[in-house]
Design a protein around this motif. Structure first.
Motif, PDB file in Angstrom:
ATOM      1  N   GLU A 105     -19.951 -15.389  26.362  1.00  0.00           N
ATOM      2  CA  GLU A 105     -19.934 -16.596  25.536  1.00  0.00           C
ATOM      3  C   GLU A 105     -18.782 -16.574  24.545  1.00  0.00           C
ATOM      4  O   GLU A 105     -18.164 -17.607  24.261  1.00  0.00           O
TER       5      GLU A 105
ATOM      6  N   ARG B  10     -15.388 -18.119  25.741  1.00  0.00           N
ATOM      7  CA  ARG B  10     -15.354 -19.463  26.312  1.00  0.00           C
ATOM      8  C   ARG B  10     -14.023 -20.166  26.011  1.00  0.00           C
ATOM      9  O   ARG B  10     -13.448 -20.830  26.869  1.00  0.00           O
TER      10      ARG B  10
ATOM     11  N   ARG C  51     -11.398 -19.012  28.326  1.00  0.00           N
ATOM     12  CA  ARG C  51     -11.578 -19.545  29.680  1.00  0.00           C
ATOM     13  C   ARG C  51     -11.102 -20.998  29.755  1.00  0.00           C
ATOM     14  O   ARG C  51     -10.560 -21.431  30.777  1.00  0.00           O
ATOM     15  N   PHE C  52     -11.316 -21.770  28.690  1.00  0.00           N
ATOM     16  CA  PHE C  52     -10.764 -23.121  28.627  1.00  0.00           C
ATOM     17  C   PHE C  52      -9.250 -23.068  28.816  1.00  0.00           C
ATOM     18  O   PHE C  52      -8.676 -23.835  29.598  1.00  0.00           O
TER      19      PHE C  52
ATOM     20  N   GLU D 203      -8.275 -22.248  32.406  1.00  0.00           N
ATOM     21  CA  GLU D 203      -8.442 -23.371  33.332  1.00  0.00           C
ATOM     22  C   GLU D 203      -7.346 -24.409  33.135  1.00  0.00           C
ATOM     23  O   GLU D 203      -6.884 -25.021  34.096  1.00  0.00           O
TER      24      GLU D 203
ATOM     25  N   ILE E 292     -14.772 -29.573  41.070  1.00  0.00           N
ATOM     26  CA  ILE E 292     -15.613 -29.067  39.989  1.00  0.00           C
ATOM     27  C   ILE E 292     -16.744 -28.252  40.598  1.00  0.00           C
ATOM     28  O   ILE E 292     -17.272 -28.600  41.663  1.00  0.00           O
TER      29      ILE E 292
ATOM     30  N   HIS F 101     -14.610 -25.162  36.201  1.00  0.00           N
ATOM     31  CA  HIS F 101     -15.979 -24.966  35.723  1.00  0.00           C
ATOM     32  C   HIS F 101     -16.316 -26.012  34.672  1.00  0.00           C
ATOM     33  O   HIS F 101     -17.425 -26.534  34.637  1.00  0.00           O
ATOM     34  N   TYR F 102     -15.329 -26.327  33.826  1.00  0.00           N
ATOM     35  CA  TYR F 102     -15.563 -27.217  32.697  1.00  0.00           C
ATOM     36  C   TYR F 102     -15.154 -28.653  33.033  1.00  0.00           C
ATOM     37  O   TYR F 102     -13.991 -28.924  33.349  1.00  0.00           O
TER      38      TYR F 102
ATOM     39  N   ALA G 119     -14.789 -30.987  30.937  1.00  0.00           N
ATOM     40  CA  ALA G 119     -13.843 -31.456  29.924  1.00  0.00           C
ATOM     41  C   ALA G 119     -12.409 -31.127  30.318  1.00  0.00           C
ATOM     42  O   ALA G 119     -11.501 -31.955  30.150  1.00  0.00           O
ATOM     43  N   MET G 120     -12.175 -29.928  30.833  1.00  0.00           N
ATOM     44  CA  MET G 120     -10.814 -29.552  31.214  1.00  0.00           C
ATOM     45  C   MET G 120     -10.374 -30.315  32.452  1.00  0.00           C
ATOM     46  O   MET G 120      -9.207 -30.718  32.583  1.00  0.00           O
ATOM     47  N   ARG G 121     -11.289 -30.534  33.382  1.00  0.00           N
ATOM     48  CA  ARG G 121     -10.972 -31.335  34.558  1.00  0.00           C
ATOM     49  C   ARG G 121     -10.588 -32.756  34.152  1.00  0.00           C
ATOM     50  O   ARG G 121      -9.598 -33.310  34.635  1.00  0.00           O
TER      51      ARG G 121
END
Length: 272
Positions: A30, A33, A36-37, A40, A134, A155-156, A158-160
């Motif tokens: 966690e 995170r 990881r954002f 991505e 996704i 995964h996210y 928001a990033m996509r």
């Protein structure tokens, strides 16, 4: 006698001794995170830059539409495939020489249905196209027509969404359900609030869209201004969608210019 040297096996095996970048438990924690954002964002960014992708035309639509389904589904699929070909032929996606970036490259959610049809249309003429997939609770695989090097998995959400918006020169939306609505209204909201440039938004099959979304009712109830409905227009087929994009200012050889009525975009919204 010298004391026997103890084993350091426990130290070598300890999770704390792993290189941070190779410690999956740490990277997926966690606390990481935010990192990881960033990963991505940057992985897709580097691949798109390597292919010279400067701008895109985003195509949304249902994953449930098939070319051999009922009449409407077959028609929507055929027109989405045709649009992928038209946009790629006429928009600048085929350019790949040094110093000549690619523009208006077809970008989809990377799945089946309308998304696969649009990628397939680009593939038909040897043009690159993008698939922003996704990870979902149920199994999802990329369609076989997006360019492999431009097929991503996020995964996210928001990033996509950010990658969809960043390079978008236009948005073309074929009939779809909740996921299609989500992406459509995301871009509409960015346009309405001035967080996105004045990109054209075209909905294919006016009868479908007016049956499933009460656009006029939103105005009647005071939820949006009449001028907000001018953010969208309609077309009935692939050629009509392309003509409407051009009428609304799509630049078939480059990036659209920023609307002079809007402020410059800020970092983290769309284009930087």
């Amino acid at each position: 006698m010298s004391e026997e040297r103890p084993s350091n096996a426990a130290q070598l095996a300890s999770p704390s001794y792993r290189l941070a970048a190779l410690d999956q438990d740490f990277v997926l924690s966690e606390a990481m995170r935010g990192a990881r954002f960033l990963m991505e964002y940057e992985k897709a960014e580097q691949a798109l830059k390597a292919w010279g992708v400067r701008s895109t035309i985003v195509v949304f639509g249902s994953a449930r539409v098939g070319e051999d389904a009922g009449p409407n589904h077959a028609r929507w699929y055929a027109e989405a495939r045709k649009f992928g070909r038209i946009a790629s032929e006429r928009g600048g996606a085929m350019r790949g020489d040094v110093g000549h970036p690619r523009d208006n490259v077809v970008a989809t959610g990377g799945g089946p249905g309308i998304m696969g049809a649009a990628n397939r249309g680009a593939h038909d003429i040897g043009a690159p196209s993008i698939g922003f997939n996704i990870t979902l609770p149920h199994e999802q695989e990329p369609n076989p027509w997006s360019t492999p090097e431009l097929t991503f998995r996020f995964h996210y959400f928001a990033m996509r969404k950010m990658h969809f918006a960043m390079r978008a020169n236009a948005l073309v939306v074929f009939p779809g359900g909740f996921g299609t609505f989500d992406e459509l209204f995301e871009i509409l909201t960015l346009r309405q609030t001035g967080k996105e440039r004045a990109i054209p938004i075209v909905l294919v099959d006016e009868a479908y869209w007016k049956a499933v979304v009460g656009f006029d009712a939103l105005v009647e109830h005071g939820m949006v201004a009449p001028a907000d409905l001018e953010l969208i227009s309609f077309a009935e087929d692939a050629e009509g969608a392309w003509a409407e994009l051009l009428r609304r200012g799509l630049n078939p050889g480059g990036e659209n210019s920023t609307d002079p009525q809007q402020p410059a975009l800020q970092s983290g919204t769309a284009r930087e």
